[in-house]
Design an enzyme around this catalytic site. Structure first.
Site, mmCIF file in Angstrom:
data_model
loop_
_atom_site.group_PDB
_atom_site.id
_atom_site.type_symbol
_atom_site.label_atom_id
_atom_site.label_comp_id
_atom_site.label_asym_id
_atom_site.label_seq_id
_atom_site.Cartn_x
_atom_site.Cartn_y
_atom_site.Cartn_z
ATOM 1 N N SER A 198 0.830 -1.367 0.024
ATOM 2 C CA SER A 198 0.003 -0.082 -0.009
ATOM 3 C C SER A 198 0.744 1.232 -0.021
ATOM 4 O O SER A 198 1.782 1.423 -0.980
ATOM 5 C CB SER A 198 -0.970 -0.004 1.033
ATOM 6 O OG SER A 198 -1.995 0.928 1.027
ATOM 7 N N ASP A 205 -5.138 -3.734 -2.454
ATOM 8 C CA ASP A 205 -4.091 -3.450 -1.479
ATOM 9 C C ASP A 205 -3.344 -4.609 -1.036
ATOM 10 O O ASP A 205 -3.988 -5.790 -0.564
ATOM 11 C CB ASP A 205 -4.817 -2.825 -0.282
ATOM 12 C CG ASP A 205 -4.009 -2.000 0.832
ATOM 13 O OD1 ASP A 205 -3.018 -2.717 1.020
ATOM 14 O OD2 ASP A 205 -4.540 -0.821 0.828
#
Length: 321
Positions: free
Chosen positions: A38, A152
């Protein structure tokens, strides 16, 4: 020292990674490997490409209004935010560079939403690797890459230690964004803005924020306003009327975010048990909220401060040994 870094996920708290890298650089340490999930993948990719300083200057200039425009809200896509405008800015800073060309070993970690497996991206365009890793579930639209639907990296691997296990490093350092430190609350000014102020600002900019007539029409409905309110002001509209002393009033977005934090903290503990780093730097989750991307300067400063304390202890241990 030659250092390999695992940079964890955590939204805007990831600015602290910049502070950690600044401190390593100031002390003359060489970063030879980076793995990130991320925001950790974003900061790590920029550092590996030698563009982190330029990004830090840009991020430090962002206002709340600018962040809203860059997040690019959408009421019709698979995520509440498209975030393509942020990636456009990152691409402009990065240029057209592939992971194979980077002078530092770099791994961006994402999650394949179809197979349910973690994906290590170690080849191909850096911007694609970053875009896939930052797609927070339900918030930022997933990224389609090489026939895979990617989201993510923090879903399965919020602190990616395994990819740096083989790096030619003297020291491995993990930077977690889920630490606990109540003292930080007293050092950080509260920048939360009432719901009405956020919505007013958003309302004035709807023509630029929402790119279709259908989306603008939806925004005028009670449902659209409710969705927008949950996104931009999570702490002002509690999901339940709870008045117990000491229990915070959490909006629906903040509640979802807290659940993600808890899950990622648990996953990170398992990772650290399997791949213990030589040094763990824990950035408190109380430093800022996940979408507080206008607070770069103060979060970078805290990251550098906490890295300095941790590195002092490590260097003392090395010298004594």
């Amino acid at each position: 020292m030659r250092v390999a870094l695992a940079l964890g996920s955590g939204g805007a708290r990831g600015y602290a990674h910049i502070g950690v890298l600044n401190e390593l650089r100031d002390r003359g340490h060489e970063v030879v490997g980076i793995a990130g999930s991320s925001m950790g993948a974003l900061v790590g990719g920029l550092e590996a490409a030698g563009k982190l300083d330029e990004f830090a200057v840009w991020a430090s200039s962002l206002t709340q209004r600018a962040v809203l425009r860059l997040l690019d809200p959408s009421l019709t896509s698979a995520g509440v935010l498209r975030a393509e405008k942020i990636l456009d800015a990152v691409r402009e800073i990065l240029g057209e560079v592939t992971i194979e060309e980077l002078p530092i070993q770099y791994t961006s970690v994402a999650t394949d939403l179809i197979t349910g497996k973690s994906v290590w991206m170690q080849r191909g365009p850096v911007d694609d690797a970053i875009r896939a890793s930052i797609a927070i579930p339900g918030v930022i639209t997933p990224h389609v890459l090489d026939g895979r639907l990617l989201a993510d990296g923090g879903i399965l691997d919020p602190l990616p230690m395994a990819p740096i296990a083989a790096a030619p490093a003297d020291v491995t350092i993990a930077v977690s964004l889920s630490g606990e430190d109540p003292d930080v609350d007293r050092r950080i000014s509260d920048s939360r803005v009432p719901t009405s102020d956020w919505l007013t600002r958003m309302w004035r900019s709807t023509s630029s924020l929402l790119d279709t007539k259908a989306a603008r029409s939806l925004l005028e409905t009670p449902t659209g306003r409710a969705m927008l309110g949950r996104l931009v002001a999570p702490d002002d509209e509690p999901v339940a009327d709870i008045h117990e002393p000491g229990i915070p009033k959490l909006g629906s977005f903040e509640l979802m975010n807290r659940v993600i934090d808890i899950a990622q903290s648990a996953l990170a503990r398992h990772t650290l048990a399997a791949y213990p780093p030589d040094l763990l730097i824990e950035i408190p989750r109380t430093v800022c909220r996940s979408l507080d991307f206008h607070r770069a300067n103060e979060v970078i400063e805290i990251g550098q401060e906490m890295a300095g304390v941790a590195l002092d202890a490590l260097e003392d241990k090395v010298s004594d040994g």
